[in-house]
Scaffold this active site. Structure first.
Site, PDB file in Angstrom:
ATOM      1  N   ARG A   1      -5.175  -4.072  10.240  1.00 39.83           N
ATOM      2  CA  ARG A   1      -5.555  -5.482  10.076  1.00 39.83           C
ATOM      3  C   ARG A   1      -5.305  -6.624  11.127  1.00 39.83           C
ATOM      4  NH1 ARG A   1      -6.322  -8.393   5.323  1.00 39.83           N
ATOM      5  NH2 ARG A   1      -6.395  -6.374   4.175  1.00 39.83           N
TER       6      ARG A   1
ATOM      7  N   GLY B   1       0.882  -1.233   0.058  1.00 44.19           N
ATOM      8  CA  GLY B   1       0.056  -0.096   0.100  1.00 44.19           C
ATOM      9  C   GLY B   1       0.838   1.404   0.023  1.00 44.19           C
TER      10      GLY B   1
ATOM     11  N   ASP C   1       3.044  -2.345  12.171  1.00 42.93           N
ATOM     12  CA  ASP C   1       2.983  -3.721  12.865  1.00 42.93           C
ATOM     13  C   ASP C   1       4.068  -4.695  12.409  1.00 42.93           C
ATOM     14  OD1 ASP C   1       2.045  -4.109  10.296  1.00 42.93           O
ATOM     15  OD2 ASP C   1       0.254  -5.171  10.547  1.00 42.93           O
TER      16      ASP C   1
ATOM     17  N   THR D   1       4.759   1.070   6.834  1.00 43.49           N
ATOM     18  CA  THR D   1       3.317   0.778   6.913  1.00 43.49           C
ATOM     19  C   THR D   1       2.660   1.780   7.679  1.00 43.49           C
ATOM     20  OG1 THR D   1       1.494  -0.778   7.579  1.00 43.49           O
ATOM     21  CG2 THR D   1       3.536  -1.183   8.515  1.00 43.49           C
TER      22      THR D   1
ATOM     23  N   ARG E   1     -24.344   5.814  13.662  1.00 45.40           N
ATOM     24  CA  ARG E   1     -23.825   5.981  12.270  1.00 45.40           C
ATOM     25  C   ARG E   1     -22.333   5.480  12.289  1.00 45.40           C
ATOM     26  NH1 ARG E   1     -26.554  10.021   9.388  1.00 45.40           N
ATOM     27  NH2 ARG E   1     -28.632   9.952  10.344  1.00 45.40           N
TER      28      ARG E   1
ATOM     29  N   ARG F   1      -3.989   7.171   4.467  1.00 48.39           N
ATOM     30  CA  ARG F   1      -2.711   6.829   3.787  1.00 48.39           C
ATOM     31  C   ARG F   1      -2.628   8.278   2.842  1.00 48.39           C
ATOM     32  NH1 ARG F   1      -3.427   0.710   2.087  1.00 48.39           N
ATOM     33  NH2 ARG F   1      -3.321   1.673  -0.149  1.00 48.39           N
TER      34      ARG F   1
ATOM     35  N   ARG G   1     -25.647  11.366  18.866  1.00 51.30           N
ATOM     36  CA  ARG G   1     -25.359  10.046  18.305  1.00 51.30           C
ATOM     37  C   ARG G   1     -24.134   9.142  18.782  1.00 51.30           C
ATOM     38  NH1 ARG G   1     -26.174  12.473  12.293  1.00 51.30           N
ATOM     39  NH2 ARG G   1     -28.009  12.698  12.122  1.00 51.30           N
TER      40      ARG G   1
ATOM     41  N   ASP H   1       4.899  -5.897   5.521  1.00 52.89           N
ATOM     42  CA  ASP H   1       5.171  -7.344   5.472  1.00 52.89           C
ATOM     43  C   ASP H   1       5.216  -8.225   4.305  1.00 52.89           C
ATOM     44  OD1 ASP H   1       2.562  -6.935   5.217  1.00 52.89           O
ATOM     45  OD2 ASP H   1       1.883  -8.091   6.870  1.00 52.89           O
TER      46      ASP H   1
ATOM     47  N   ASP I   1       0.115   0.933   9.207  1.00 49.48           N
ATOM     48  CA  ASP I   1      -0.289  -0.044  10.449  1.00 49.48           C
ATOM     49  C   ASP I   1       0.586  -0.013  11.685  1.00 49.48           C
ATOM     50  OD1 ASP I   1      -2.427  -0.325   8.854  1.00 49.48           O
ATOM     51  OD2 ASP I   1      -2.061  -2.322   8.289  1.00 49.48           O
TER      52      ASP I   1
ATOM     53  N   ARG J   1       0.654  -4.722  -5.214  1.00 49.52           N
ATOM     54  CA  ARG J   1       0.808  -5.844  -4.358  1.00 49.52           C
ATOM     55  C   ARG J   1       1.119  -7.233  -5.175  1.00 49.52           C
ATOM     56  NH1 ARG J   1      -0.903  -4.345   0.728  1.00 49.52           N
ATOM     57  NH2 ARG J   1      -2.206  -2.503   0.590  1.00 49.52           N
TER      58      ARG J   1
ATOM     59  N   HIS K   1      -9.027   5.072   2.790  1.00 49.54           N
ATOM     60  CA  HIS K   1      -7.440   5.491   2.309  1.00 49.54           C
ATOM     61  C   HIS K   1      -7.223   6.839   2.594  1.00 49.54           C
ATOM     62  CE1 HIS K   1      -8.624   1.656  -0.073  1.00 49.54           C
ATOM     63  NE2 HIS K   1      -7.576   1.433   0.336  1.00 49.54           N
TER      64      HIS K   1
HETATM   65  O1  F6P Z   1      -0.973  -0.376   4.384  1.00 46.30           O
HETATM   66  C1  F6P Z   1      -1.788  -1.429   5.133  1.00 46.30           C
HETATM   67  C2  F6P Z   1      -3.389  -1.166   5.000  1.00 46.30           C
HETATM   68  O2  F6P Z   1      -3.580  -0.075   5.266  1.00 46.30           O
HETATM   69  C3  F6P Z   1      -4.324  -2.055   6.041  1.00 46.30           C
HETATM   70  O3  F6P Z   1      -4.527  -1.529   7.261  1.00 46.30           O
HETATM   71  C4  F6P Z   1      -5.486  -2.368   5.176  1.00 46.30           C
HETATM   72  O4  F6P Z   1      -6.232  -3.355   5.425  1.00 46.30           O
HETATM   73  C5  F6P Z   1      -4.869  -2.166   3.707  1.00 46.30           C
HETATM   74  O5  F6P Z   1      -3.725  -1.586   3.704  1.00 46.30           O
HETATM   75  C6  F6P Z   1      -5.741  -2.028   2.523  1.00 46.30           C
HETATM   76  O6  F6P Z   1      -5.074  -1.629   1.423  1.00 46.30           O
HETATM   77  P1  F6P Z   1      -5.671  -1.890   0.017  1.00 46.30           P
HETATM   78  O7  F6P Z   1      -6.976  -1.205  -0.025  1.00 46.30           O
HETATM   79  O8  F6P Z   1      -4.804  -0.786  -0.687  1.00 46.30           O
HETATM   80  O9  F6P Z   1      -5.354  -3.147  -0.414  1.00 46.30           O
END
Ligand code: F6P
Length: 353
Positions: free
Chosen positions: A169, A11, A127, A123, A263, A272, A160, A101, A125, A72, A269
């Protein structure tokens, strides 16, 4: 003249261009010829690259995304042979793989085949095992925190429940950090499954105390205890299911059980995108410079990492482990996951309800 090549995979992430710029500038200063493969491993398989010059990396430090493009792509064993052949053909002495990863797993497979490779952990994330922080995380946390701040306005004015779905993830670092910083009333992470009674209890407790609104920060990989929740049947080439939908599902149940209008907001995204924070530009720059330092010292098979404030090189071999493939059961390499520890989650819990 030696040649250094790089790629960005997985990503997109704020700070990628800071790394590309730093690697290029430092490598050129050390008399390297520098190449950038387009669109991750797909570019190496096709020998699709651009020369990276000082001019090409001028003015990109503050830009989001990656000037090299990304994908990817999970190379097969035959494609790994092709990658090795192409790198040899182009006279690449060392490859810098900037990614999360998946990209780092491929880098590790290449290292085990004898290819000189250095990994840079990317990332939002946060992680990746072996480093205390990945670049991109700080920017994502700031975006998500601002979103929670803004959502307070509608939650309070309309009485709300607002459920904010945040990326994460297997690890809920962004939801944890933004949830605490943004004052969320409940934070739900993949690491700590909870049942729906406990979740609704928090909302009801607030209601009983005269607070007719709640903000729930939920990481996309959160699991509701006792409920098998399939988010999507779409998988990428690394076998990751496309996540999304936990916020909407939670929202419906909370509304039904508490009677409070609820809600869901999916940040997706947006987290990011856009310009990286100063912190991520600095971390990305330090990582990029260190990657070239390691190359100069002939230390391949390393990943640059943040440890107690210092940028160091850790063995890629220690960052990965073997896990069984979901479909075939055959063992395959994966980067180990770094998850939110319980003591940190306990800090968030002080503010639940
Ligand atoms: O970069 C990691 C991440 O942001 C995850 O949290 C998310 O599940 C994934 O990328 C989604 O990425 P894409 O929609 O680009 O496949």
């Amino acid at each position: 003249m030696k040649t250094l090549a790089m790629l960005t995979g997985g990503g997109d992430c704020p700070g990628l261009n800071a790394v590309i710029r730093a690697v290029t500038r430092r490598a050129i200063a050390e008399q390297f010829n520098v190449l950038g493969f387009r669109n991750g491993w797909a570019g190496v398989i096709r020998a699709d690259y651009i020369p990276l010059t000082r001019e090409r990396v001028t003015g990109i430090l503050h830009q989001g995304g990656t000037i090299l493009g990304t994908s990817r792509t999970n190379p097969t064993d035959e494609q790994l042979d092709m990658i090795t052949k192409n790198l040899k053909g182009l006279g690449v002495d060392v490859l810098v793989a900037i990614g999360g990863d998946d990209t780092l797993t491929v880098a590790s497979r290449l290292h085990q085949r004898g290819q000189a490779v250095i990994g840079v952990p990317k990332t939002i994330d946060n992680d990746i095992f072996g480093t205390e922080q990945t670049f991109g995380f700080d920017t994502a946390v700031n975006i998500a925190t601002e979103a929670i701040d803004r959502l307070h306005t509608t939650a309070e004015s309309h009485s709300r429940v607002l459920v904010v779905e945040i990326m994460g993830r297997q690890a809920g670092w962004i939801a944890l950090a933004a949830g605490v910083a943004g004052g969320a009333d409940l934070v739900l992470l993949p690491e700590f499954p909870q049942n729906i009674d406990a979740i609704c209890e928090v909302v009801k407790r607030r209601q009983a105390a005269g607070k007719n609104f709640s903000i729930v920060a939920v990481a996309e990989g959160f699991q509701l205890e006792g409920i098998e929740f399939t988010q999507s049947d779409k998988e990428d080439s690394f076998g990751h299911v496309r996540l999304g939908g936990i916020g909407e599902s939670l929202c419906k149940i909370i509304e039904k059980r508490t009677g409070i209008e609820s809600r869901a907001v999916v940040l997706g995204h947006v987290q990011r995108g856009g310009t990286p924070t100063a912190y991520d530009r600095l971390l990305g720059t330090r990582y990029g410079v260190k990657a070239v330092d390691l190359a100069l010292a002939g230390q391949s098979g390393k990943m640059v990492a943040l440890k107690a404030g210092e940028i160091v090189g850790v063995d890629l071999d220690t960052v990965v482990h073997e896990v069984p493939d979901k479909q075939t059961g055959a063992m395959k390499l994966r980067v180990k996951n770094r998850t939110v520890p319980k003591d940190l989650y306990d800090v968030a819990k002080v503010f639940f309800g």
